[in-house]
Design an enzyme around this catalytic site. Structure first.
Site, PDB file in Angstrom:
ATOM      1  N   GLY A  20       0.841  -1.332   0.065  1.00 19.82           N
ATOM      2  CA  GLY A  20      -0.017  -0.146  -0.122  1.00 19.82           C
ATOM      3  C   GLY A  20       0.736   1.226   0.107  1.00 19.82           C
ATOM      4  O   GLY A  20       0.551   2.276   0.628  1.00 19.82           O
ATOM      5  N   LEU A  22       1.472   3.493  -2.231  1.00 18.36           N
ATOM      6  CA  LEU A  22       1.188   4.664  -2.887  1.00 18.36           C
ATOM      7  C   LEU A  22      -0.110   5.329  -1.870  1.00 18.36           C
ATOM      8  O   LEU A  22      -0.487   6.423  -2.606  1.00 18.36           O
ATOM      9  CB  LEU A  22       0.678   4.483  -4.158  1.00 18.36           C
ATOM     10  CG  LEU A  22       1.621   3.756  -5.204  1.00 18.36           C
ATOM     11  CD1 LEU A  22       1.047   3.570  -6.404  1.00 18.36           C
ATOM     12  CD2 LEU A  22       2.816   4.947  -5.380  1.00 18.36           C
ATOM     13  N   TYR A 145     -14.977  -2.263   8.675  1.00 21.37           N
ATOM     14  CA  TYR A 145     -13.546  -1.696   8.708  1.00 21.37           C
ATOM     15  C   TYR A 145     -12.934  -1.802  10.217  1.00 21.37           C
ATOM     16  O   TYR A 145     -11.891  -2.473  10.507  1.00 21.37           O
ATOM     17  CB  TYR A 145     -13.537  -0.259   8.295  1.00 21.37           C
ATOM     18  CG  TYR A 145     -12.217   0.559   8.433  1.00 21.37           C
ATOM     19  CD1 TYR A 145     -10.858   0.048   7.942  1.00 21.37           C
ATOM     20  CD2 TYR A 145     -11.752   1.404   9.589  1.00 21.37           C
ATOM     21  CE1 TYR A 145      -9.723   0.622   8.020  1.00 21.37           C
ATOM     22  CE2 TYR A 145     -10.612   2.236   9.598  1.00 21.37           C
ATOM     23  CZ  TYR A 145      -9.481   1.712   8.975  1.00 21.37           C
ATOM     24  OH  TYR A 145      -8.247   2.148   9.305  1.00 21.37           O
TER      25      TYR A 145
HETATM   26  N1  SER Z   1      -8.798   7.530   9.071  1.00 20.66           N
HETATM   27  C1  SER Z   1      -9.732   6.222   9.129  1.00 20.66           C
HETATM   28  C2  SER Z   1     -10.833   6.552   8.366  1.00 20.66           C
HETATM   29  O1  SER Z   1     -11.550   7.498   8.595  1.00 20.66           O
HETATM   30  C3  SER Z   1     -10.195   5.746  10.627  1.00 20.66           C
HETATM   31  O2  SER Z   1      -8.889   5.116  10.793  1.00 20.66           O
HETATM   32  O3  SER Z   1     -11.587   5.421   8.024  1.00 20.66           O
END
Ligand code: SER
Length: 312
Positions: A20, A22, A145
């Protein structure tokens, strides 16, 4: 084979693979690693083609194996991931890249005795977390996530290898664009302020989130990877580190110190829900005690650096 590889590492110095490369973090981490270990010691890879790095898809186990073996890699910074907003739109892809991709990297790191850095995130916390997030608290994230990052932290402990991570706050930087995250408004706002004098922010003005200027995040990463493993405890899969927390309105105020005519409206979208599920602030005592973490950028210093950097 391990003894041979360790000897080779001593002779050749570290060989560092970055996935990752880039992305928002990778762009700056590759430079920082090269400054410390030398240009050729660092092998940047990304799924996107680019003259500055090798193509590597983290779902391609054989491809990772080949590169690590051929390049005698001894350390991996595994940054390839989907962030919260993109992840919620493509949950299966998010799981594949963030969890299956990490499993692949862990398998190869084990096979070739590599040290591994794998970022975590403030997204591991869920709505039941106190507004000032402690290091140890139940992790019930509301986003896919966040769930993938909890799995990653657990892997750091169960993998049996030297694997470490940081729960990065929202990262603010100007050298590469942010992409697909909820905290991206804190980056986009600078570009819009300088270009248009106006920004329509996708979270409410009272949204307070833990944020960090990229220099602090890169320094934290290098510092954590420099500490002997025996000094690190059960938090090593994902250390809380605090930078600066601010509301979107406070960010606007700080930018207006430079651009008094800058205006901002607030039109919350789905990303407001993700932001609302995360804490306002981070408690980072464990990182301070175990490896001496200390931030250098507060809100105004971050804003001053961003504006200066973007003006060029
Ligand atoms: N910066 C990330 C996001 O907003 C959170 O780790 O998804």
């Amino acid at each position: 084979m391990f003894k041979y590889r360790q000897k080779l590492t001593m002779y050749m110095g570290k060989r560092i693979l970055v996935t990752g490369a880039l992305g928002q973090i990778g762009t700056e981490l590759v430079t920082a690693l090269r400054n410390v270990h030398g240009y050729d010691a660092v092998i940047p890879t990304d799924v996107r083609e680019n003259d500055d790095c090798r193509v590597l898809n983290v779902l391609d186990l054989e491809g990772i194996d080949y590169l690590v073996r051929e390049e005698n890699v001894s350390e991996i910074y595994h940054l390839a991931a989907l962030l919260s907003a993109t992840g919620e739109k493509n949950p299966e892809l998010c799981w594949d890249i963030n969890v299956v991709g990490l499993e692949n990297v862990v398998e190869i790191a084990k096979k070739y005795d590599c040290r591994l850095f794998s970022p975590s995130s403030i997204a591991v916390f869920g709505p039941d977390c106190p507004k000032i997030a402690p290091q140890v608290t139940p992790l019930n994230p509301a986003t896919i996530y966040g769930k993938t990052k909890v799995v990653g932290e657990q892997m750091a402990i169960t993998s049996g290898i030297d694997m470490r991570g940081i729960r990065y706050p929202g990262l603010v930087s100007y050298k590469a664009p942010a992409g697909g995250g909820t905290t991206d408004y804190a980056v986009e706002i600078f570009h819009a302020a300088l270009k248009d004098g106006h920004y329509d922010c996708f979270v409410r003005e009272d949204t307070r989130l833990p944020m960090m200027y990229m220099d602090d995040a890169i320094r934290a990463t290098l510092e954590l990877m420099d500490i002997p493993m025996e000094k690190l405890g059960a938090a090593r899969g994902g250390y809380n580190i605090a930078g600066c927390s601010f509301t979107a309105k406070e960010l606007v105020g700080s930018i207006q110190r430079h651009l008094p005519d800058f205006t901002c409206t607030f039109t919350p979208d789905i990303r407001q829900n993700y932001a609302d599920s995360w804490p306002d602030e981070i408690e980072d005592e464990v990182a301070r005690l175990e490896w001496g973490w200390k931030p250098e950028f507060d809100l105004d210093k971050m804003v001053d650096t961003m504006i200066k950097g973007l003006k060029g």
